[in-house]
Design an enzyme around this catalytic site. Structure first.
Site, PDB file in Angstrom:
ATOM      1  CE1 TYR A 183       6.747  48.135  34.864  1.00 24.95           C
ATOM      2  CE2 TYR A 183       4.687  48.770  35.889  1.00 24.95           C
ATOM      3  CZ  TYR A 183       6.052  48.915  35.753  1.00 24.95           C
ATOM      4  OH  TYR A 183       6.712  49.845  36.512  1.00 24.95           O
ATOM      5  CE1 TYR A 217       5.112  40.040  38.591  1.00 29.36           C
ATOM      6  CE2 TYR A 217       3.695  41.181  37.030  1.00 29.36           C
ATOM      7  CZ  TYR A 217       4.962  40.890  37.508  1.00 29.36           C
ATOM      8  OH  TYR A 217       6.054  41.454  36.905  1.00 29.36           O
ATOM      9  CD  GLU A 274      12.816  56.756  40.207  1.00 28.69           C
ATOM     10  OE1 GLU A 274      13.991  57.119  40.185  1.00 28.69           O
ATOM     11  OE2 GLU A 274      12.459  55.643  40.660  1.00 28.69           O
ATOM     12  N   PRO A 275       6.970  57.808  38.664  1.00 27.56           N
ATOM     13  CG  PRO A 275       5.383  59.313  37.869  1.00 27.56           C
ATOM     14  CD  PRO A 275       6.743  59.255  38.500  1.00 27.56           C
ATOM     15  N   GLY A 276       5.521  55.077  36.928  1.00 29.68           N
ATOM     16  CA  GLY A 276       5.459  54.354  35.660  1.00 29.68           C
ATOM     17  C   GLY A 276       4.010  53.974  35.390  1.00 29.68           C
ATOM     18  CB  CYS A 315       1.716  24.995  23.132  1.00 31.49           C
ATOM     19  SG  CYS A 315       0.899  24.666  21.599  1.00 31.49           S
TER      20      CYS A 315
HETATM   21  N1  LLP Z   1      11.267  53.388  40.225  1.00 30.98           N
HETATM   22  C1  LLP Z   1      11.881  52.218  40.427  1.00 30.98           C
HETATM   23  C2  LLP Z   1      13.230  52.194  40.957  1.00 30.98           C
HETATM   24  C3  LLP Z   1      11.199  51.029  40.118  1.00 30.98           C
HETATM   25  O1  LLP Z   1      11.818  49.873  40.320  1.00 30.98           O
HETATM   26  C4  LLP Z   1       9.896  51.064  39.581  1.00 30.98           C
HETATM   27  C5  LLP Z   1       9.197  49.838  39.222  1.00 30.98           C
HETATM   28  C6  LLP Z   1       9.307  52.320  39.374  1.00 30.98           C
HETATM   29  C7  LLP Z   1      10.021  53.457  39.723  1.00 30.98           C
HETATM   30  C8  LLP Z   1       7.945  52.476  38.805  1.00 30.98           C
HETATM   31  O2  LLP Z   1       6.955  51.924  39.606  1.00 30.98           O
HETATM   32  P1  LLP Z   1       5.405  52.097  39.189  1.00 30.98           P
HETATM   33  O3  LLP Z   1       5.062  53.562  39.355  1.00 30.98           O
HETATM   34  O4  LLP Z   1       5.272  51.629  37.801  1.00 30.98           O
HETATM   35  O5  LLP Z   1       4.686  51.235  40.156  1.00 30.98           O
HETATM   36  N2  LLP Z   1       6.310  44.204  36.207  1.00 30.98           N
HETATM   37  C9  LLP Z   1       5.579  44.535  37.402  1.00 30.98           C
HETATM   38  C10 LLP Z   1       5.987  45.869  37.979  1.00 30.98           C
HETATM   39  C11 LLP Z   1       7.451  45.948  38.290  1.00 30.98           C
HETATM   40  C12 LLP Z   1       7.823  47.285  38.852  1.00 30.98           C
HETATM   41  C13 LLP Z   1       9.290  47.442  38.815  1.00 30.98           C
HETATM   42  N3  LLP Z   1       9.739  48.695  39.291  1.00 30.98           N
HETATM   43  C14 LLP Z   1       4.096  44.519  37.089  1.00 30.98           C
HETATM   44  O6  LLP Z   1       3.735  44.214  35.956  1.00 30.98           O
HETATM   45  O7  LLP Z   1       3.278  44.772  37.964  1.00 30.98           O
END
Ligand code: LLP
Length: 433
Positions: free
Chosen positions: A392, A334, A290-292, A362
């Site tokens: 994000y 962060y 599940e890459p985001g 502000c």
């Molecule tokens: N699968 C699940 C269940 C997750 O909770 C997440 C991210 C992903 C996949 C995707 O992860 P990635 O490949 O994007 O690392 N707002 C934070 C990141 C929060 C991630 C939440 N879950 C930031 O800006 O760094």
């Protein structure tokens, strides 16, 4: 440059996907989110190819749409044959309204309301990734009422510390997400899910964290889950048909960040998973990831126009831009690192000065990045680029101080097109009575 879709042209302008950022800023205004669609598609293909080579045709990547969610993105994912991870009714609504095939959607969240569960089923969401026992009861109740079977995965906490920053580490036993193997709760969930008449327990899921570079994290997570699955099979004849290893591969925000070879890493995970399944006598499950961030982050860039340049002799310098924590809250939340430069004179190596690049809210914490090196003559009207903002940023943006959100522009094959239009003041007041 930190990503190979970036370059500098003969005018000294920063380019992304071969397009001049100064011209894009003139055409669309600032602040402006740019997303290189070709790069996004290339990343999807890298994942899909690597997963299918390692695990067979059925394996697939699910784009974690929380990283950047808007209709155009779900259309890209549909065209690329990706699945998606959705975490709220809002993301489900967006995906459905973009025509995404919802049988390829996996619904996450540690707290799905009854309304969410109903909405997801009404919209044909393929899988629920179930976090806890109350949720199992709630899904069973709605599925029974609708007379349907619901496919699920159980979210398991493997007890791994992925060595990333606290806010995004989710694999440890004390995480708010999932059920831990160590406490016996994961086992209870398997047994309970198998006893429910309208639940089809397809397999297991884990996600240990985000912005992870340790290449063995997926290996360790897979090993723990396969071991657990083998025990559950022995005790309860549980059949692991699907295994979702979550997302989390890290991306480069700075020149000094390492570059991960994702395809190579997936190959390694493939070898280990095959070997372990063989050793345990388990049939190879259908594998998901599940890459985001790693799909969209380095496809993105945000452009801003410089306003005030403030020098406080002996103390600090500030370069203020026309956006800030409203379009990118990640430094405020962060302390995230970003590469920042002047897009209209990207080669300008003149005398540098150290500054904080700050927003227009502000709030003292409205900082995009500290300790940035910009040309000493940086002035009102210069164009600032913050790189690697594809993940994000837009999805975590806000209207704090009633600031309208910037537009999202997709770049492909030398063309640009609006994917999300710039918010107006009227949009910001839309729900005010
Ligand atoms: N699968 C699940 C269940 C997750 O909770 C997440 C991210 C992903 C996949 C995707 O992860 P990635 O490949 O994007 O690392 N707002 C934070 C990141 C929060 C991630 C939440 N879950 C930031 O800006 O760094």
């Amino acid at each position: 440059m930190i990503c190979n879709n970036l370059s500098i042209n003969e005018k000294g302008h920063l380019c992304i996907g071969g397009q001049d950022t100064v011209e894009l800023a003139e055409a669309y205004g600032t602040p402006l989110y740019l997303l290189d669609e070709d790069r996004i598609r290339e990343r999807c293909r890298t994942y899909r190819r690597a997963l299918q080579e390692a695990f067979g045709e059925e394996a697939n990547a699910l784009y974690a749409s929380k990283a950047a969610s808007f209709r155009g993105m779900y259309r890209i994912m549909k065209e690329e044959g990706m699945g998606v991870d959705v975490v709220s009714s809002g993301e489900i609504y967006t995906a459905v309204s973009a025509g995404f095939p919802m049988e390829r959607a996996y619904f996450h969240s540690n707290n799905k309301t009854d309304a969410d569960i109903r909405f997801a089923m009404e919209n044909g969401v393929g899988y629920f990734v179930v976090d806890n026992r109350e949720e199992l009861d709630a899904i069973e109740a709605v599925a029974a009422e609708r007379g349907q079977m619901q496919k699920i995965l159980l979210r398991i906490t493997p007890g791994i510390d992925p060595h990333t920053y606290e806010a995004v580490a989710t694999g440890r036993v004390d995480s708010k997400f999932g059920s831990a193997i160590e406490t016996g709760q994961a086992e209870e969930m398997v047994v309970y899910a198998m006893s429910l008449a309208h639940i089809d327990l397809m397999g297991l899921h884990c996600h240990v964290g985000s912005q992870v570079f340790d290449s063995d994290v997926f290996l360790r997570a897979a090993a723990i889950l396969l071991d657990f699955a083998a025990k559950m099979r022995e005790k309860y004849q549980f059949a692991l048909r699907e295994l979702d290893l979550g997302g989390g591969y890290g991306v480069r925000y700075l020149e000094s960040d390492p570059e991960l070879d994702i395809a190579e890493n997936i190959r390694e995970v493939g070898k280990a998973v095959h070997a372990q399944c063989e050793a345990l006598g388990l049939p190879l499950p259908v594998i998901r990831m599940e890459p985001g961030r790693s799909i969209v982050a380095d496809a993105g860039m945000t452009l801003y126009t410089v306003g005030t340049v403030k020098r406080i002799p002996g103390y600090k310098n500030y370069v203020s831009v026309d956006g800030g924590m409203t379009d990118n809250p990640r430094f405020a939340l962060y302390g995230s690192s970003y590469t920042v430069l002047l897009a209209n004179r990207a080669n300008d190596a003149g005398e540098a000065f150290r500054c904080s690049v700050v927003g227009r809210c502000c709030e003292s914490g409205d900082i995009l990045q500290e300790n940035v090196k910009l040309p000493a003559d940086t002035k009102r009207g210069d164009l600032v680029a913050v790189l690697t903002t594809g993940a994000y940023n837009y999805s975590m943006s806000s209207n704090y101080n009633r600031i309208p959100r910037p537009p999202v522009v997709l770049l492909s094959g030398g063309e640009s097109k609006l994917a999300v239009r710039r918010e107006t003041f009227e949009d910001v007041c839309r729900n005010d009575i």
